[in-house]
Scaffold this motif. Structure first.
Motif, PDB file in Angstrom:
ATOM      1  N   GLY A   1      35.864  46.934  37.878  1.00 39.44           N
ATOM      2  CA  GLY A   1      37.308  47.064  37.905  1.00 39.44           C
ATOM      3  C   GLY A   1      37.973  46.537  39.158  1.00 39.44           C
ATOM      4  N   ILE A   2      37.197  45.903  40.050  1.00 36.65           N
ATOM      5  CA  ILE A   2      37.775  45.292  41.245  1.00 36.65           C
ATOM      6  C   ILE A   2      38.469  43.992  40.827  1.00 36.65           C
ATOM      7  N   ASP A   3      39.669  43.766  41.335  1.00 34.56           N
ATOM      8  CA  ASP A   3      40.450  42.572  40.978  1.00 34.56           C
ATOM      9  C   ASP A   3      39.948  41.392  41.821  1.00 34.56           C
ATOM     10  N   ILE A   4      38.899  40.745  41.358  1.00 35.68           N
ATOM     11  CA  ILE A   4      38.244  39.675  42.089  1.00 35.68           C
ATOM     12  C   ILE A   4      38.001  38.491  41.174  1.00 35.68           C
ATOM     13  N   ASP A   5      38.114  37.288  41.728  1.00 31.78           N
ATOM     14  CA  ASP A   5      37.837  36.074  40.958  1.00 31.78           C
ATOM     15  C   ASP A   5      37.592  34.931  41.934  1.00 31.78           C
ATOM     16  N   TYR A   6      37.168  33.799  41.395  1.00 35.82           N
ATOM     17  CA  TYR A   6      36.933  32.624  42.238  1.00 35.82           C
ATOM     18  C   TYR A   6      38.245  31.928  42.571  1.00 35.82           C
ATOM     19  N   THR A   7      38.223  31.196  43.671  1.00 38.38           N
ATOM     20  CA  THR A   7      39.392  30.414  44.067  1.00 38.38           C
ATOM     21  C   THR A   7      38.940  29.161  44.794  1.00 38.38           C
TER      22      THR A   7
ATOM     23  N   ASN B   1      32.095  27.915  48.568  1.00 38.26           N
ATOM     24  CA  ASN B   1      32.692  28.660  47.465  1.00 38.26           C
ATOM     25  C   ASN B   1      33.446  29.860  48.023  1.00 38.26           C
ATOM     26  N   ALA B   2      34.440  30.321  47.291  1.00 38.25           N
ATOM     27  CA  ALA B   2      35.256  31.434  47.771  1.00 38.25           C
ATOM     28  C   ALA B   2      35.699  32.310  46.612  1.00 38.25           C
ATOM     29  N   ALA B   3      35.893  33.590  46.940  1.00 41.74           N
ATOM     30  CA  ALA B   3      36.444  34.544  45.970  1.00 41.74           C
ATOM     31  C   ALA B   3      37.687  35.175  46.565  1.00 41.74           C
ATOM     32  N   ILE B   4      38.656  35.472  45.721  1.00 39.86           N
ATOM     33  CA  ILE B   4      39.868  36.171  46.138  1.00 39.86           C
ATOM     34  C   ILE B   4      39.824  37.590  45.578  1.00 39.86           C
ATOM     35  N   ILE B   5      40.122  38.563  46.430  1.00 38.90           N
ATOM     36  CA  ILE B   5      40.167  39.965  46.018  1.00 38.90           C
ATOM     37  C   ILE B   5      41.588  40.458  46.246  1.00 38.90           C
ATOM     38  N   LYS B   6      42.237  40.914  45.220  1.00 37.98           N
ATOM     39  CA  LYS B   6      43.626  41.356  45.340  1.00 37.98           C
ATOM     40  C   LYS B   6      43.707  42.862  45.627  1.00 37.98           C
ATOM     41  N   ASN B   7      44.899  43.287  46.034  1.00 34.38           N
ATOM     42  CA  ASN B   7      45.184  44.704  46.291  1.00 34.38           C
ATOM     43  C   ASN B   7      44.356  45.287  47.435  1.00 34.38           C
TER      44      ASN B   7
END
Length: 516
Positions: free
Chosen positions: A151-157, A168-174
């Motif tokens: 449930g963590i708001d995470i995805d690639y960017t 490579n990078a991931a973005i985590i919101k909130n």
């Protein structure tokens, strides 16, 4: 404000010590004595007092003196121990519990900030996790997959808001950030408004059972009676099993002004190096600062520590144009053997003693969660609270952290034995030059010597009062640090950081000379 190091952190600048403390100890029995005035202690005192407990908080120095005054105040849902690691060492339910709890902690801080109208610059931010090689990219893939499932708001960017290199990078919101000292002082004010008692410069040296129902604490400001005690001291004092399960580390930080106003990253950023580097921007009184940290190492295990600041500057210069370094400092944290903190009843003691330790680099989150756990255990007597069950300090399942437990135990044993070896001898105290410190043998006595910039010689017994290891000099913070369990002392031997609860013996230099 004061802190447990010589270097001034960003939060100390133009910030006076907390002044709204109480002047005396009432002759009464409190429900709970909270020892320690960092985010853990103040949050715990506030939450318990708010919910009907009669509380007294005793801080050995001043509020924020310890790690809270030296944190970089990242509020994360992605923790130092990744969710794939937690699943592997514990289980998926444990990982889900931590994921849910981290979001709850950030929400608690936000809500408290709004409710108490604390001007602490709380802001939600995106965070970025950067991989720089194939192995890190595979690890990142695993983190993204497992974290998203929890449930963590995470995805690639493909883009990050900073001129840093990455594969490579991931973005985590909130995610979020704040000014930890403004928050700490605001919560402390409301704790007192609710009737809580707050004492600074109140060092708790001993706690004993007075009656079947009460504990008696001996402090530098008198006796305190309470039914329960919470050690919010970063690591519990005295000798305890948790000292073998927590390893002390130090991390180094720069707060810099950049040449280009547009270069400040509006985000929290972490790479995946070992140890990792971390970045964020903080604005104080209209001025932006890039906060950059890293170069972690075990306390008391390295030499020439002040060079860590130069190394950070050199690394940062690869990506940013630094106009000036405004502040630089270091701070201590305790790494748990199995990757998760220990919060709940203190091992080896009855149910009236509580502890919160082993937060790793996530002290703001776990310190907040510790307060919630203490509320469940002390107010509600809810020992089935999932987070409390997971983080129970008495958990016997050492499988998850067994290799680290053995490694740290062997490391401590080596330092303990090494701490009893003969020091090199000197014949003349004048050989210690200004700014220099050494542990030496002088006139057949082991002595820790430091000569300050004004030429004054400070001498203390180098044997740590906790478990008799020999301290080492920290030239970054001008302190004597114990390599076994992380106790730290000032140049005059005063305790800066536990688990020691007694100062190093101060040696009068004239008496040393008289023995020649």
């Amino acid at each position: 404000m004061q802190r447990d190091g010589t270097r001034e952190s960003l939060w100390q600048h133009d910030q006076p010590d907390y002044s709204n403390d109480d002047k005396k100890i009432e002759d009464k029995i409190y429900d709970v004595l909270i020892v320690g005035g960092g985010i853990t202690g103040v949050s715990t005192a506030y939450l318990l007092q708010k919910n009907g407990m009669s509380c007294i908080l005793a801080e050995g120095a001043t509020l924020g003196f310890g790690t809270t005054g030296g944190t970089t105040a990242h509020l994360n849902t992605i923790m130092d121990t990744s969710y794939p690691e937690i699943e592997k060492k514990f289980n998926k339910h444990a990982a889900q519990t931590i994921a849910d709890s981290t979001m709850l902690a950030i929400h608690f801080i936000e809500t408290t900030t709004k409710t108490l109208r604390i001007d602490c610059n709380f802001e939600y931010k995106n965070a970025y996790l950067l991989a720089n090689n194939d192995d890190q990219s595979k690890e990142l893939d695993n983190i993204v997959s497992v974290s998203k499932d929890l449930g963590i708001d995470i995805d690639y960017t493909n883009k990050i808001p900073a001129p840093l290199s990455f594969d490579n990078a991931a973005i985590i919101k909130n995610q979020a950030q704040f000014n930890p000292i403004k928050y700490l002082f605001g919560v402390a004010d409301d704790f007192r408004n609710l009737g809580g008692v707050l004492l600074q410069n109140c060092f708790v040296s001993d706690v004993k059972q007075e009656t079947e129902d009460t504990l008696l604490a001996t402090t530098t400001r008198g006796k305190i009676r309470a039914r329960k005690i919470v050690y919010a001291t970063h690591i519990p004092p005295g000798v305890n099993l948790l000292h073998l399960r927590c390893a002390p580390y130090r991390s180094y930080v720069l707060a810099v002004e950049l040449e280009n106003e547009q270069s400040y990253p509006d985000a929290l950023i972490y790479d995946m190096e070992e140890p990792y580097n971390y970045y964020r921007t903080q604005e104080i009184e209209g001025k932006k600062h890039l906060i950059f940290g890293g170069k972690d190492h075990k306390t008391g295990h390295e030499e020439n520590l002040k060079d860590r600041f130069r190394q950070l500057e050199q690394y940062l210069n690869q990506f940013f144009s630094i106009k000036s370094i405004k502040h630089f400092w270091s701070s201590q944290y305790f790494e748990p053997a199995d990757g998760l903190p220990y919060i709940g009843n203190l091992p080896g003691h009855d149910g009236r003693y509580f502890v919160a330790t082993g937060f790793g680099g996530n002290g703001m989150i776990y310190g907040t969660l510790a307060a919630m756990i203490m509320f469940e255990l002390i107010v509600r007597n809810n020992y089935k609270y999932p987070l409390a069950e997971l983080l129970d300090p008495n958990r016997l399942k050492l499988v998850a952290g067994f290799s680290n437990f053995v490694k740290e135990g062997a490391d401590v044993a080596a330092k303990w034995l090494g701490g009893h070896l003969t020091s090199h001898s000197i014949d003349n105290l004048a050989s210690i030059t200004p700014g220099e410190a050494q542990v030496v043998k002088y006139n057949h006595e082991d002595v820790a010597l430091y000569r300050d910039g004004e030429g004054k010689l400070h001498a203390v017994n180098p044997t740590c009062t906790h478990l008799q290891c020999k301290v080492k000099w920290n030239d970054a913070e001008l302190s004597w640090d114990c390599p076994c369990h992380g106790a730290r002392y000032s140049t005059d031997g005063k305790v800066l950081t536990g688990p020691a609860n007694r100062d190093l013996d101060y040696i009068i230099v004239d008496e040393l000379v008289a023995k020649e």
